[in-house]
Design an enzyme around this catalytic site. Structure first.
Site, mmCIF file in Angstrom:
data_model
loop_
_atom_site.group_PDB
_atom_site.id
_atom_site.type_symbol
_atom_site.label_atom_id
_atom_site.label_comp_id
_atom_site.label_asym_id
_atom_site.label_seq_id
_atom_site.Cartn_x
_atom_site.Cartn_y
_atom_site.Cartn_z
ATOM 1 C CG ASN A 182 14.074 87.405 53.840
ATOM 2 O OD1 ASN A 182 13.973 88.841 53.535
ATOM 3 N ND2 ASN A 182 13.042 86.884 53.782
ATOM 4 N NE ARG B 286 15.865 87.532 58.573
ATOM 5 C CZ ARG B 286 14.884 88.245 57.560
ATOM 6 N NH1 ARG B 286 15.600 89.026 56.500
ATOM 7 N NH2 ARG B 286 13.775 88.325 57.718
#
Ligand code: MV4
Length: 451
Positions: free
Chosen positions: A290, A292
């Site tokens: 991921n 983020r």
């Protein structure tokens, strides 16, 4: 340092970013839909721009409106938060092209990790352990069938453009791989516009464990340990904790070393999370990355005593990592409960006005929320109302404190999952730290028996 940051998000994470910016002396621009005019992120930001009607696609996903808002307000950076445009490589690329800073990894990294087949290949090259699986994209149903037989059952088919549990199909011994491939690939094509599939051995009762990565623009990388995210329902996390009861200091060191080597190899920058599956023997396998800041970042903050948003913004502005790996030490145990506006029986969203509200406080308690008395939970967005984070010297203290905090929490006028969290905190398996991704089903089944 940036002078003005536009926050391309809403809710508690928009507030979280605004708070970090204020502490850094950075001005903030909130964007909002017409439905969110009364939201706290609009009130707390220095400026606010309405970017469209309630539906996300017309507002928080409206790239043209968001870029216009950045231009008219003179922002020099955009923070995407989580969800919405946070992992959209095209958005990050346009932001870079118009001369603004996208607060996150460079767009090429979003592109790489966004394609799960490419991400898997990059992870393998960089030395991360993978489950046995297909090399690259499956050619067709026959190819899928052939690879499945080579690897052995059970297997899982996954969409290259999927992630987070979307576009997956499990096939067990005697199952029809060809048919599963056709169905899954067609579903992926209509859902993501890309029918590319891959497959790997299926782990039956996995734990979901993820490692927090922090990297500067000069290639220095550290990790902030793992988060245990096995308390999920339909790929929605409900509770996270750090450290994981399943990870020893030795295992953490080993996973960390392997991950850091991989991140250096890939040239990763900014914050990110490597998701692993862990089997019952404690073996771990790369699943996805991921790119983020994540919903559950606060548990890591409380365990390591580091402000991840402040750090992320400074890294984006070109600052170096403030600490080396041996200077980051897990000092506490932290647990986060996601308080959602949802029916405790059906888990269906339960939007509406909060008519009474009292949140817990006191020693070792943090509440990250968009809520206040008379706030109207909107039906257009996710149902997260608050993140209740409790920490202590040990897992036992963190659990005691969470039970106490949950007992203080009052939300009236809407349905919430507060009662579910009280059940988790009373569950023997959870208390013992002996649980995996089946725990929510187990708790719900126990409730039926008891009732
Ligand atoms: C798996 C798996 C078992 N074996 N892959 C679900 C989310 C997506 N990121 C991948 N997922 C899974 N991949 C293999 N090879 C089981 C899951 C899975 C799961 C993973 C983490 C947390 C909860 C889960 C619930 C169901 C399935």
């Amino acid at each position: 340092m940036f002078k003005k940051v536009l926050i391309a998000n809403r809710g508690e994470i928009a507030l979280r970013v605004i708070r970090a910016c204020r502490e850094l002396g950075i001005r903030t621009v909130a964007i909002h839909s017409t439905a969110d005019a009364e939201s706290l992120h609009v009130r707390f930001a220095d400026e606010a721009v309405c970017v469209g009607p309630p539906a996300s696609k017309d507002s928080y996903l409206n790239i043209r409106s968001i870029l216009s808002a950045a231009e008219i307000t003179g922002a020099d950076a955009i923070h995407p938060g989580y969800g919405f445009l946070s992992e959209n490589a095209q958005f990050a690329e346009v932001v870079e092209q118009v001369g603004l800073k996208f607060i996150g990894p460079r767009s090429a990294m979003l592109k790489l990790m966004g394609n799960k087949v490419q991400a898997r290949e990059a992870a393998e090259k960089a030395g991360l352990p993978l489950l046995p699986g297909a090399r690259g994209v499956l050619e067709d149903a026959d190819d899928a069938d052939k690879v499945a037989r080579e690897i052995g059952f059970p297997i899982i088919l996954k969409a290259a453009a999927g992630g987070g549990g979307r576009g997956m199909k499990i096939v067990r011994e005697g199952g029809d791989v060809r048919k599963a491939f056709e169905t899954a690939s067609n579903e992926a094509l209509s859902a993501f516009g890309n029918g590319d599939m891959y497959l790997e051995r299926y782990v039956e009762e996995p734990r979901h464990i993820e490692l927090q990565i922090v990297a500067d623009e000069r290639g220095n990388v550290i990790h902030l340990g793992e988060r245990e995210c096995s308390v999920q329902r339909r790929h929605q996390k409900l509770l996270e904790e750090a450290p994981s009861p399943a990870v020893t200091p030795e295992l953490r060191r080993e996973m960390g070393e392997v991950a850091l080597e991989a991140m250096r190899g890939i040239g990763y920058n900014n914050v990110g999370t490597i998701e692993f599956l862990m089997d019952e023997k404690g073996r771990y396998y790369f699943m996805e990355m991921n790119t983020r800041i994540q919903v559950e970042h606060p548990v890591t903050e409380q365990v390591y005593g580091l402000d991840l948003l402040r750090l992320q913004i400074k890294l984006s502005a070109g600052h170096d990592l403030p600490r080396t790996q041996d200077q980051v030490v897990p000092r506490f145990h932290a647990i986060e409960c996601r308080i959602n506006a949802e029916d405790p029986e059906t888990f269906a969203p339960s939007p509406g006005r909060i008519t009474g509200y009292h949140q817990p406080g006191g020693y070792g308690v943090r509440v990250d929320t968009l809520a206040y008395e008379q706030y109207k939970v909107q039906p257009y967005y996710d149902s997260l109302v608050a993140k209740l984070i409790c920490w202590g010297d040990s897992r036992e203290v963190a659990m005691d404190r969470m039970r106490r905090a949950l007992s203080e929490y009052v939300v009236e006028g809407i349905k919430t999952n507060l009662a579910f969290h009280r059940r988790v905190m009373a569950h023997k398996g959870f208390a013992a730290g002996k649980y995996d991704t089946r725990i929510v089903e187990q708790i719900l089944a126990e409730k039926k028996t008891a009732g």
